[in-house]
Every structure is written in C-alpha cells, then in structure tokens.
Design an enzyme around this catalytic site. Structure first.
Site, mmCIF file in Angstrom:
data_model
loop_
_atom_site.group_PDB
_atom_site.id
_atom_site.type_symbol
_atom_site.label_atom_id
_atom_site.label_comp_id
_atom_site.label_asym_id
_atom_site.label_seq_id
_atom_site.Cartn_x
_atom_site.Cartn_y
_atom_site.Cartn_z
ATOM 1 N N ASP A 65 0.992 -1.185 0.009
ATOM 2 C CA ASP A 65 -0.075 -0.029 -0.031
ATOM 3 C C ASP A 65 0.808 1.266 0.095
ATOM 4 O OD1 ASP A 65 -2.346 1.460 0.181
ATOM 5 O OD2 ASP A 65 -2.577 1.231 2.352
ATOM 6 N N GLY A 124 0.273 5.386 -4.377
ATOM 7 C CA GLY A 124 -0.335 6.763 -4.771
ATOM 8 C C GLY A 124 0.250 7.873 -3.781
ATOM 9 N N ARG A 125 0.251 7.644 -2.525
ATOM 10 C CA ARG A 125 0.684 8.632 -1.531
ATOM 11 C C ARG A 125 2.414 9.024 -1.925
ATOM 12 N NH1 ARG A 125 -1.831 6.044 3.390
ATOM 13 N NH2 ARG A 125 -1.860 4.383 1.890
ATOM 14 N N HIS A 131 2.737 3.413 -8.956
ATOM 15 C CA HIS A 131 2.742 1.984 -9.281
ATOM 16 C C HIS A 131 4.087 1.381 -10.021
ATOM 17 C CE1 HIS A 131 -1.292 2.372 -7.654
ATOM 18 N NE2 HIS A 131 -1.933 2.863 -8.770
ATOM 19 N N LEU A 188 10.738 -20.827 -4.105
ATOM 20 C CA LEU A 188 10.032 -19.907 -3.540
ATOM 21 C C LEU A 188 8.664 -19.874 -4.246
ATOM 22 C CD1 LEU A 188 9.277 -17.152 -1.800
ATOM 23 C CD2 LEU A 188 10.172 -15.897 -3.681
ATOM 24 N N SER A 192 -8.323 -5.257 4.939
ATOM 25 C CA SER A 192 -8.865 -4.693 3.543
ATOM 26 C C SER A 192 -9.289 -6.064 2.951
ATOM 27 C CB SER A 192 -8.122 -3.987 2.608
ATOM 28 O OG SER A 192 -7.885 -2.694 3.420
ATOM 29 N N GLU A 212 0.736 -13.253 12.130
ATOM 30 C CA GLU A 212 1.084 -12.120 13.064
ATOM 31 C C GLU A 212 0.956 -10.833 12.052
ATOM 32 O OE1 GLU A 212 1.910 -11.827 16.210
ATOM 33 O OE2 GLU A 212 1.623 -13.925 16.461
#
Ligand code: FPP
Length: 252
Positions: A26, A29-30, A43, A137, A202, A213
């Site tokens: 997250d 945008g900020r 992005h 992985l 979310s 956790e």
C-alpha cells in the site's frame, strides 16, 4: 510503533524465518503525490519494490510470498488507473517470468479469473504452467482478489460437491472448507505486512489470517526493500505465537 533495527542477513539466516509472508503493498499513490508525480509512477516504482522483495524473500529462505496486486474492490478506481495496473501486470509477467523461472520461483494465482481480459487470463495461466515444477519460492499473486469472494467460491464448490453426493453435509468442517479455497495447499501466512501506515486487512486472506502476526510499517510500498523486510521479520520474531493455547513456560 516500535522502531525495529534491521538485522544483518547472516543473523537472519541463523533464526527461523516465517515460512509464509503475505504483503499488502500500500501507498503507491501517496508516494507519488508526495513527489508531485502521477499515481501511475507510484505503481511503476511499486513493481520495482516487488522485484526487490521477491529476490530478498528467496535469499532469506521464505517458502511462500503472497502479494496483494489488485483487489476485487480496485475496480472502483478511475478507468485510466485500472488500465495502468492491468498494463503493469502484463509487463511484469512478460518481462519477469523467465527470470523468476530461472531463479526457481513457482507462480500461483488467487482471485477471480472471470471478468479479466482474456490475454491477462492467458498470461496468468502461462506463468503458473511454466513454473509449476519450481520449488525455491512460491510467489502467490492475489489478482482480482477479495477474501470474502474466495470464501464464497469455496462454499459454492463445496455446495456443488454436496449436491452431487460427493461430500456429506457432516463433512463440512473448517479443515475441509480450507481445501476448497483457491490454492488449497497454501499454508496460512505466518506474517502479514501492510505498508503505508494503514492498519487493516482490507478483505485480504481473511480465512487464512486467523493466527497470522500482523506487522504494519509506515514505509510507502515503492520504498520497501530488503532492509524493510528484514525489520518486519525481526518484529515478527519478537512476537509470541500461542494459537489459542497458553504461553510456553520454562521449568514447568
Ligand atoms: C496500493 O497503493 C497498491 C495497489 C492498489 C496496487 C499494487 C500494485 C503494485 C505494487 C504494482 C503492480 C504489480 C503487479 C504485479 C500488477 P495505492 O494506490 O492504494 O496507494 P495510496 O493508498 O497511497 O493511494
């Protein structure tokens, strides 16, 4: 929020790392807004952070890395931003798949495939097919993903099995429901990290997060790197996981 000191990699290697780390990436945008840049630039830089993080996860010995790339609720964003995010996924698969494959990464996808552009569905299928025998992985890409929708899909698959006489109603349990989720053999995440300072899930992995956790870090996703991942793991290692039982006591 407690400040955590990054550990040197060698020290991390001496201790148990979480087997499954999931990340809510997250703050793109900020990150861009803080620099007067368009959101799309955030992005794009987010994809670079993703590349760094996949590499670090492999190096640290993490077995499963799940990333929240596009949520079922992200369709409410402006069409231009949705196009940008779809374009970034296309480019990520086209440009990075061969490298991921070479490094032993197995790609798996969770989320609703219906409603995605056919070429995106093909790319996701191709990524899963090409890498299916890799085991260094597992990179789980949550794309067009919502946890409530995933649980509803599992319930629908189960209901169909019951209706077909293949599953007894009494066999509907928490364990059996888990086997109808999008990737049934995925272990629950040990650690879920959310960047950007927001502190919520979310609609991400709600079923699987029962005993995860949660570590919330202030860093915007484009700035996330190996040191930030190591700090989050260091915080995880300070937690005591009880899974509903009692704290381990010495001398008793
Ligand atoms: C959240 O930032 C991020 C997303 C909605 C998408 C995450 C996507 C990437 C990291 C790049 C794409 C990668 C692939 C593989 C498709 P935000 O836009 O919600 O940031 P904000 O909360 O600061 O506005």
């Amino acid at each position: 929020m407690a400040k955590t000191e990054p550990l040197p990699t060698a020290e991390i290697g001496d201790f148990a790392v979480p087997r499954h780390v999931a990340i809510i990436m997250d703050g793109n945008g900020r990150w861009a807004a803080a620099r007067g840049l368009p959101r799309g630039e955030g992005h794009r830089r987010g994809v670079e952070a993703l590349r760094r993080t996949v590499r670090a996860a492999g190096d640290l010995g993490i077995d499963f890395l799940t990333i929240f790339s596009f949520s079922a609720e992200n369709w409410s964003r402006p069409p231009a931003e949705i196009r940008e995010l779809m374009g970034l996924l296309r480019r990520f698969v086209r440009h990075d798949l061969a490298d991921l494959h070479r490094r032993g990464v197995r790609v798996r996808v969770i989320g609703e495939r219906e409603g995605l552009d056919p070429d995106i569905r093909r790319l996701l299928d191709e990524a899963e097919e090409l890498t299916k025998d890799n085991n260094r992985l597992v990179l789980v890409v949550a794309f067009n993903y919502g946890a409530r929708q995933e649980i509803a899909r599992a319930a629908r698959r189960m209901a169909a099995a019951v209706a077909a006489g293949k599953l007894a109603v009494s066999a509907v349990t928490a364990d059996s429901l888990a086997s109808y989720l999008d990737v049934p053999d995925l272990p629950d995440p040990d650690l879920i990290i959310r960047t950007s300072g927001e502190q919520r899930l979310s609609n991400f992995l709600l079923w699987q997060a029962a005993y995860s956790e949660l570590v919330f870090v202030p860093t915007y996703w484009p700035d996330f790197d190996r040191t930030a991942l190591e700090s989050a793991i260091a915080e995880y290692r300070r937690r005591e996981r009880r899974f509903g039982g009692l704290a381990a006591r010495t001398g008793s």
